[in-house]
Design an enzyme around this catalytic site. Sequence first.
Site, PDB file in Angstrom:
ATOM      1  N   TYR A  57       0.845  -1.197   0.000  1.00 29.03           N
ATOM      2  CA  TYR A  57       0.000   0.000   0.000  1.00 29.03           C
ATOM      3  C   TYR A  57       0.878   1.243   0.000  1.00 29.03           C
ATOM      4  CZ  TYR A  57      -3.506   3.455   1.322  1.00 29.03           C
ATOM      5  OH  TYR A  57      -4.337   4.558   1.347  1.00 29.03           O
TER       6      TYR A  57
ATOM      7  N   LYS B   9       3.334   9.105   8.968  1.00 23.77           N
ATOM      8  CA  LYS B   9       2.961   8.527  10.275  1.00 23.77           C
ATOM      9  C   LYS B   9       3.809   9.068  11.438  1.00 23.77           C
ATOM     10  CE  LYS B   9       0.242   4.785   8.415  1.00 23.77           C
ATOM     11  NZ  LYS B   9       0.423   4.459   6.997  1.00 23.77           N
TER      12      LYS B   9
ATOM     13  N   ASP C  79       9.307   3.059   0.393  1.00 23.51           N
ATOM     14  CA  ASP C  79       8.189   3.623   1.145  1.00 23.51           C
ATOM     15  C   ASP C  79       8.319   3.207   2.610  1.00 23.51           C
ATOM     16  OD1 ASP C  79       5.824   4.376   2.305  1.00 23.51           O
ATOM     17  OD2 ASP C  79       4.535   3.627   0.690  1.00 23.51           O
TER      18      ASP C  79
HETATM   19  C1  LIG Z   1      -0.144   4.851   5.598  1.00 24.60           C
HETATM   20  C2  LIG Z   1       0.695   4.564   4.426  1.00 24.60           C
HETATM   21  C3  LIG Z   1       0.692   5.384   3.271  1.00 24.60           C
HETATM   22  C4  LIG Z   1      -0.289   6.508   3.086  1.00 24.60           C
HETATM   23  O1  LIG Z   1      -0.143   7.513   4.031  1.00 24.60           O
HETATM   24  P1  LIG Z   1      -1.379   8.510   4.291  1.00 24.60           P
HETATM   25  O2  LIG Z   1      -0.816   9.524   5.218  1.00 24.60           O
HETATM   26  O3  LIG Z   1      -2.468   7.676   4.890  1.00 24.60           O
HETATM   27  O4  LIG Z   1      -1.764   9.091   2.968  1.00 24.60           O
HETATM   28  C5  LIG Z   1       1.598   5.119   2.278  1.00 24.60           C
HETATM   29  N1  LIG Z   1       2.456   4.094   2.359  1.00 24.60           N
HETATM   30  C6  LIG Z   1       2.492   3.274   3.441  1.00 24.60           C
HETATM   31  C7  LIG Z   1       3.476   2.161   3.489  1.00 24.60           C
HETATM   32  C8  LIG Z   1       1.599   3.475   4.484  1.00 24.60           C
HETATM   33  O5  LIG Z   1       1.601   2.628   5.524  1.00 24.60           O
END
Ligand SMILES: *Cc1c(COP(=O)(O)O)cnc(C)c1O
Length: 446
Positions: free
Chosen positions: A145, A275, A240
């Site tokens: 994701y 986060k 990411d």
């Molecule tokens: C939470 C998350 C996102 C998206 O971040 P948002 O602040 O919710 O847009 C992207 N990549 C990873 C791996 C995530 O866990």
Amino acid sequence: MSKKMTNAQLFDRAQAAIPGGVNSPVRAFGSVGGTPRFLVKAKGPYVYDSEGIEYVDLIASWGPAILGHANRRAVKAVQKAAAKGLSFGASSPGETILAELIEQRVSPVDRVRLVSTGTEATMTAIRLARAATGRDLLVKFAGHYHGHSDGLLAAAGSGLATFALPGSAGVPAPIAAQTLVIPYNDPDALRAVFAEHGEKIAAVITEAAPANMGVVPPLPGFNAAMTAIAHEHGALIIFDEVLTGFRVGAAGFWGVEDKSKDSSGYRPDLFCFGKVIGGGLPVAAIGGRRDIMELLAPLGPVYQAGTLSGNPVAVAAGIATLQGLTPRVYKKLDRTARTIADAASAALSQVSVPHRIQWAGNLFSIVFGEEAAISGLHDYAAVQRQESWRYPPFFHAMLNAGVSLPPSLFEAWFVTAAHDQRAIDRILTALPKAAKAADTATPPVA
Ligand SMILES: *Cc1c(COP(=O)(O)O)cnc(C)c1O
């Protein structure tokens, strides 16, 4: 809304005002059933719902509450910043401090651009990679994701290494087709996609350690092999770490691997954070090599902007949070996670529920079923084959005992530095009954 409204009443009222009653889908309890709890307060390891019930929290706002909810230092920093103005729409000194804190901790990161959400961070990272390489295609792994931008809501088509199909209604097929979706932890699939489309691929985007399909860690050496293959073909690696960054260690999952034998010293080109770096307020970031990062406007031709980017209040929360994350805190997070996971595993073993705990630093989740128990689950197809029907009764048994787990099997469990013995004891006490509920659960009839 009065204090006396129940969760059910609040949910009814929300559904009449907000689609599905929620502002992010997982909150609706769709995959576990039942009534979502409406929270009114959080402190340390606990959250409190509108009915006054206290829960030990293992969601931690999906990671940002790493020091515990309403951490004294973070709240003070926010109050101080807020009193001086909520937003300037101009530069403020805290933005540089936060950028420096990130650069000091993650050595491949020379420059940082702050944004407000992880979705923006990955979106901009991709634009940068395309600009830097002059290529359009993106490789992503099934089950990873990266936020909800069009090109990243791409689902694997049929067959191997095929152009992706829209992963959501409203995503144009030609946009999804710019993304190639392949199975995770499979270097051969990666080699195959580069053999076929190599000179058109701008970047591979990957979760440093996937934790949005449950925790599915990279196999030893996979991240290094992936980086080597991409670089061989002139493509970039977008790492990411929105979820793992500053959660599993000061240098994120890259730092965890860099210290291990599996790293071969691989260096991703771009990183995405989110986060934890906002400590609960909206901050995310793109970071990376100077030559790539300086393609961003105003220096370079890649456009990116944000009215609230680097917001002074949000940045204050982020600085206080990163400064609170000492080596001692990471050790404690590791220890707490180990204690809880060991107890969950022991309780499930006690009633002979086949399962395994999968780990990425202090992040973990349970996978259910014989295949999980025997070999672990290493990609999205495997994760989908597990005995997921065991989770809803397990989840509700924990919730009824005052423990708030992620309302989906496909999410990691998040511990905080504020989880003390009282909080841990409540989890340990609740686990045997939850394990029994998982044991007596039955698969849905086909
Ligand atoms: C939470 C998350 C996102 C998206 O971040 P948002 O602040 O919710 O847009 C992207 N990549 C990873 C791996 C995530 O866990």
